[in-house]
Write an enzyme that holds these catalytic residues in place. Structure first.
Site, PDB file in Angstrom:
ATOM      1  N   GLU A 156       0.884  -1.164   0.000  1.00  7.61           N
ATOM      2  CA  GLU A 156       0.000   0.000   0.000  1.00  7.61           C
ATOM      3  C   GLU A 156       0.913   1.202   0.000  1.00  7.61           C
ATOM      4  O   GLU A 156       1.708   1.380   0.929  1.00  7.61           O
ATOM      5  CB  GLU A 156      -0.802  -0.044   1.298  1.00  7.61           C
ATOM      6  CG  GLU A 156      -2.201   0.473   1.167  1.00  7.61           C
ATOM      7  CD  GLU A 156      -2.863   0.423   2.519  1.00  7.61           C
ATOM      8  OE1 GLU A 156      -3.104  -0.697   2.996  1.00  7.61           O
ATOM      9  OE2 GLU A 156      -3.090   1.488   3.098  1.00  7.61           O
ATOM     10  N   CYS A 209      -1.389   9.043   3.718  1.00  7.86           N
ATOM     11  CA  CYS A 209      -1.300   8.728   2.288  1.00  7.86           C
ATOM     12  C   CYS A 209      -2.575   9.132   1.572  1.00  7.86           C
ATOM     13  O   CYS A 209      -2.574   9.402   0.386  1.00  7.86           O
ATOM     14  CB  CYS A 209      -0.929   7.280   2.020  1.00  7.86           C
ATOM     15  SG  CYS A 209      -1.575   6.143   3.202  1.00  7.86           S
TER      16      CYS A 209
END
Ligand SMILES: Cc1cc2nc3c(=O)[nH]c(=O)nc-3n(C[C@H](O)[C@H](O)[C@H](O)COP(=O)(O)OP(=O)(O)OC[C@H]3O[C@@H](n4cnc5c(N)ncnc54)[C@H](O)[C@@H]3O)c2cc1C
Length: 1009
Positions: free
Chosen positions: A764, A798
């Site tokens: 990720e 993020c």
């Protein structure tokens, strides 16, 4: 003025509803003769029904299209958005979208939709009424083009809005009030200057000026009507959220520094003119703060205007603490030797309060969840107010005939002065009847404002009038008999036949039960509640971050050997046992919320709000993966021919290496580790170098919860050495990584270069996340979402927003408001409740950000910037900053901090999406539009993992918004989603020839049936 310390004025807001309602019921013992209430109110209801509102009135429209219907919803949404759309093309798109006609092309061949016809007919009828001379023969409607129909709809909505607004300016409103008073001399008015809550200082100053202007106008109007006490004259209602953009509990000091003087300016003028000024009631999390402000102002009034009796506030009966609020306000009056005007309302933000409590995982709702409980509470509050009539002038605001009749009964029995109140445009029919008794005084709450300002107010009223539970809605429905409409809320059994029938202790599932019976929602905390935040702040103050020993190079191999040895026993444990350990871990985490918050604030520089969310997310991961494992990883029977049994089984792969980042040192760390564990793997966990203490504490917790020592080992150390050694180890059966795209590539290459089994990598990584805003979006909502998405956690998520693309027709306004909101953020020590933005994680990050901002200062246009504190209390503070850039492509790399890029777009939104896709990342995307089909289309075209419409783009919730992207943003599957665990598993099918022992006994045995 010195800032008074917060006082504990009220009971805990999240008590069980039954407790609060029992107190209200008890206080009403013997107070009401309900049959007499019915006797009083039935003729009012009959009269109102005998003279229904004209077809164009809001009540009629909502009767035909309640908000529970698609048309009603469309009406509400059009009303909210259409008037602010600057260009015709978008207005057509919005209207067509909301009216559900994708082929609405303006030719008019099909004839207008039923609702459009009705809206337009209303518009035409009203145009005739209000604008003599506007000619539009009805037959023509059939042939109108799209733009004309949109224009008619705009007109209809404007006229709909006008039903709720007394005038566009205070002068116009006062003229209208005078006209109404001619017909009904008992009317008094309280003017309300409309608008959204302030987001900027400029907004707040504008509202202040508009309130000042209104007070001056009302004062001069009063002069004309002669000297009246404030109870009898007209006055003003003010919203504290309009006077200061940071009217929040966490900004207490600034509220006293900035907001209080503004309120005082208005109070001084109102007191000097001896007119009444009432503070409106807003959201529950501001209640205590509002009482503190109220008390502080009362103290000044006692010194400067001790005789003045016009100061007041509104109180909401739907709050479970309502009775205590009344006693507290009376106590403030007594303490200062004053008398207040107090308005009792039921409350206008019920839906928002319910959502907030669910989102925050609070122990209960702060508002009643059964309508009849709110009604009972209202009556109990009314009785309490009448009991304090020496210090309170009671004002009862309701449009409900039963409530009004009950109040009249109690007020008359008490024999004290009082008044009734209604909103302009509502309850006119009922009050026409009530006021036939000339002894009753009635004040009208009278909104004043231009069309643009009334939208939010209009939506509140449409919701209120259209809600099935609302009295006004039911009054308009002839199917509801008067006896049912006026049934006693005190005897819920009488309500059983009605749609308001009580069904459970709570009318909504409690926040903990949001995800159904098998998985509790994680318990959170309301930081505006002293009882909940005090232990958290104490823990933060007491926390010292412990040192964590770094792994030596030889430790990795030893750990891998140990974990490989431990794999057999752990993976052989029954699924329920492994899941049980996760559930115990979740319970332990919740029980230790303060301890973990302390560590997160001190080690990872999280703000307290972010820390609470993170602990909750970790607990959610534990419970979610436990539930998912049990639901998905058990043995499955598969089909096959007779004489054969096929079974699919999943089991752990071996030793998983989990490498996590510093920005969510608990939640991401926990999510990776517990997913791997519950699937039957053993885990070598490598936390980020910057945040090992949080990770170590959580590993200890997992061991305590039942995960064996040889199933989970923490290895703290640099990624380049410890991490690299783990990835390269031959025993590694899979890697789960969250971090930068570059490191993910390195890991991928290391794995690819290895001999032996090819193992999975779940990565990720980052994103270049955008938000697309069109001209139908509400700028205030956009700015709130942008500030949270771009600057919360100092932009170090993020999911954080990096590119805000706003349609050129509204860009200037949105950018200016954003810049104003950025100026109001507080930058500083994350251990302080008031801090919005704390420091960035380390010196390297700080230096990178400084460099990037310096480059942008040279290359791009600076639009907004948060002022840096003169003497920073902590190092590495990066002030939030926003620059306008020329093209999507100018954004080249992920900048992990509070730096936002702004862009104007025009033309085809699909091309904009294509250019965002072309950046190659695909993590989060925000869309702000009221055109549902546009949002849907954008989501379809976007190669992006998480798309959020009309909200912020951060804070994905486990199980509700599984998180993870595509392209350069990650491999998937999404964390916190239903497909995640499979990736941690190896699969085996077991096929048994059940006919091998000479024949197919099963088939033959079944033949006789
Ligand atoms: C003069 C005036 C001033 C006002 N000022 C304010 C203010 O400052 N702040 C504010 O918040 N509101 C304010 N309002 C709005 C007010 O809250 C609503 O108009 C009021 O709730 C409508 O009540 P009712 O008795 O007319 O209608 P009813 O239909 O009898 O009651 C509706 C109310 O019941 C409550 N309700 C609905 N469903 C449920 C449920 N399932 N469980 C529990 N409760 C439920 C809601 O609060 C809803 O508003 C004001 C209203 C007036 C008339």
């Amino acid at each position: 003025m010195p800032v008074p310390p917060p006082r504990e004025r009220l009971p805990f807001p999240y008590r069980p509803e039954s407790e609060a309602i029992a107190a209200a019921m008890a206080s009403l013992q013997g107070a009401l003769d309900w049959p007499r209430v019915i006797e009083t109110a039935t003729p009012w209801v009959e009269q109102v029904r005998a003279h229904p509102a004209p077809f164009w009135a809001m009540e009629s429209l909502l009767r035909e299209y309640p908000i529970s219907s698609a048309e009603g919803l469309a009406l509400m949404r059009l009303a909210e958005a259409l008037l602010r759309v600057p260009d015709a093309e978008t207005a057509v798109a919005l209207t067509a979208d909301q009216l559900g006609r994708a082929d609405f092309d303006g030719t008019g061949d099909d004839g207008p939709h039923k609702m459009l016809a009705s809206l337009s007919a209303s518009a035409i009828a009203l145009s005739k009424k209000f604008l003599p001379g506007a000619e539009q023969p009805a037959g023509l409607l059939q042939r109108l083009g799209a733009r004309t129909v949109v224009a008619a709809t705009v007109r209809a909505i404007q006229l709909l809005g006008r039903q709720f607004v007394l005038g566009r300016s205070i002068d116009e409103a006062m003229k209208e009030a005078a006209a109404q008073r001619k017909a009904q001399p008992v009317l008094r008015f309280s003017y309300d200057m409309l608008g959204e809550g302030a987001r900027t200082e400029a907004d707040a100053e504008r509202y202040l000026a508009s309130y000042e202007n209104a007070i001056a106008a009302i004062a001069s109007g009063r002069a004309e009507r002669g000297p009246l006490p404030p109870m009898e004259g007209d006055g003003i209602s003010i919203k504290l959220s309009a006077l200061f953009s940071r009217y929040e509990d966490a900004q207490r000091d600034r509220v006293f520094e900035t907001l209080l003087p503004r309120v005082w300016t208005l109070v001084e003028r109102a007191a000097a003119a001896n007119l009444n000024l009432t503070i409106d009631a807003e959201e529950v999390d501001r209640l205590e703060l509002s009482l503190d402000v109220f008390d502080a102002i009362a103290e000044r009034i006692a010194a400067a205007f001790p005789q003045w009796q016009g100061f007041g506030l509104a109180m909401q009966a739907y709050q479970t603490r309502a009775l205590a609020v009344i006693d507290e306000v009376a106590a403030i009056a007594r303490r200062h030797g004053l008398r207040f005007m107090v308005r009792l309302v039921k409350g206008a933000y019920w839906d928002g309060e319910a959502k907030r409590a669910q989102e925050l995982g609070l122990p209960a709702y702060p508002v009643f969840t059964h309508k009849h409980h709110t009604d009972v509470s209202y009556l109990a509050c009314a009785r309490a107010m009448l009991g304090h009539a020496d210090v309170l002038f009671p004002q009862f605001a309701s449009h409900n005939a039963g409530t009004i009749a009950a109040i009249l009964q109690m007020a008359r029995a008490a024999g004290v002065p009082f008044e009734m109140q209604r909103l302009h445009g509502m309850g006119e029919g009922v009050y026409r009847e009530v006021l036939k008794d000339g002894s009753i005084a009635c004040r009208v709450y009278a909104p004043v404002g231009e069309h643009r300002d009334l939208l939010a107010y209009l939506v509140r009223r449409l919701l209120e009038n259209g809600a099935n539970s609302s009295f006004v809605h039911q009054l308009a429905d002839p199917a509801v008999a008067p006896a049912e409409l006026l049934a006693s809320p005190l005897a819920p059994t009488e309500l059983l036949a009605s749609p308001l029938a009580p069904t459970a202790e709570s009318g909504l599932p409690l926040p903990a039960a949001l995800y159904g019976p098998t998985r509790p929602n994680s318990a959170g905390a309301d930081l505006a509640c002293e009882a909940m935040r005090a232990p958290l702040l104490a823990a933060v103050a007491a926390t010292r971050v412990p040192a964590v020993t770094e792994a030596r190079p030889e430790d990795s191999a030893a750990a891998m050997a140990r974990l490989a040895a431990g794999f057999g026993a752990w993976s052989a444990r029954p699924l329920a046992e492994r899941a049980g350990a996760l559930r115990r871990a979740a319970d332990l985490l919740e029980a230790r919320l303060p301890e973990y918050c302390g560590l997160l604030v001190k080690e990872a520089h999280k703000t307290l709000g972010d820390a609470v969310s993170e602990v909750r997310e970790a607990a959610d991961f534990c419970r979610y993966y436990a539930e998912q494992a049990e639901a998905r990883l058990g043995e499955q029977r598969l089909p096959g021919p007779t004489g054969e049994r096929n079974t699919l089984r999943l089991h752990g792969r071996g030793v998983f290496v989990c490498i996590s980042p510093w920005n969510f040192p608990l939640a991401i760390f926990a999510g990776q580790v517990v997913a791997a564990l519950v699937a039957g793997n053993t885990v070598a966990a490598k936390p980020a170098e910057q945040t090992p203490a949080v990770a170590e504490r959580f590993v200890a917790l997992l061991h305590e919860a039942g995960v064996p020592e040889d199933a989970l080992v923490l290895l703290h150390g640099p990624g380049e050495t410890v991490g690299a050694a783990l990835v390269a180890d031959a025993r590694t059966a899979g890697v789960c990584f969250t971090g930068s795209t570059q490191v993910a590539r390195l890991i991928n290459r290391t794995l690819a270069a290895k001999d032996g089994a090819i193992v999975p990598l779940i990565a990720e990584t980052g994103g270049l996340n955008a938000m697309i805003v069109d001209s139908t979006a509400l700028p205030e909502q956009v700015v709130d979402a942008v500030v949270q998405s771009a600057f919360r956690s100092a932009g170090q998520r993020c999911s954080a927003l990096r590119l805000l693309a706003v349609h050129e027709s509204v860009a200037d306004g949105v950018f200016t408001m954003l810049a104003g909101a950025m100026r109001e953020l507080s930058l500083g020590d994350p251990a302080l409740l008031s801090t919005d933005v704390g420091p960035v994680i380390d010196d390297e990050a700080f230096a990178n950000l400084e460099r990037h901002v310096a480059r942008l200062r040279a290359e791009a246009r600076l639009v907004g910037e948060t002022p840096a504190p003169a003497a920073p209390a902590v190092p590495r503070l990066v002030a939030p900053v926003a620059f306008e850039i020329g093209a999507v492509e100018d954004l080249r790399e992920e900048i992990f901090g509070p730096v936002l890029h702004l862009l104007r777009w025009s033309g085809d939104v699909e091309q904009l999406v294509a250019r965002i896709n072309a950046l190659g990342y695909g993590l989060t995307l925000g869309v702000q539009t009221r055109i549902d089909s546009r949002a849907e289309r954008i989501a379809q075209l976007a190669r992006i993992g998480n798309v959020y419409v009309n909200r912020n783009i951060i804070g994905a919730v486990v199980g509700a918004q599984p998180f993870g992207g595509e392209g350069m943003s990650g491999t998937g599957p999404k964390a916190g989603g239903p497909h995640y665990l499979y990736r941690f598993c190896a699969e085996q099918t077991l096929t048994v020839n059940t006919a091998a022992a000479g024949g197919n006994a099963e088939l033959l045995a079944g033949l006789g049936h």
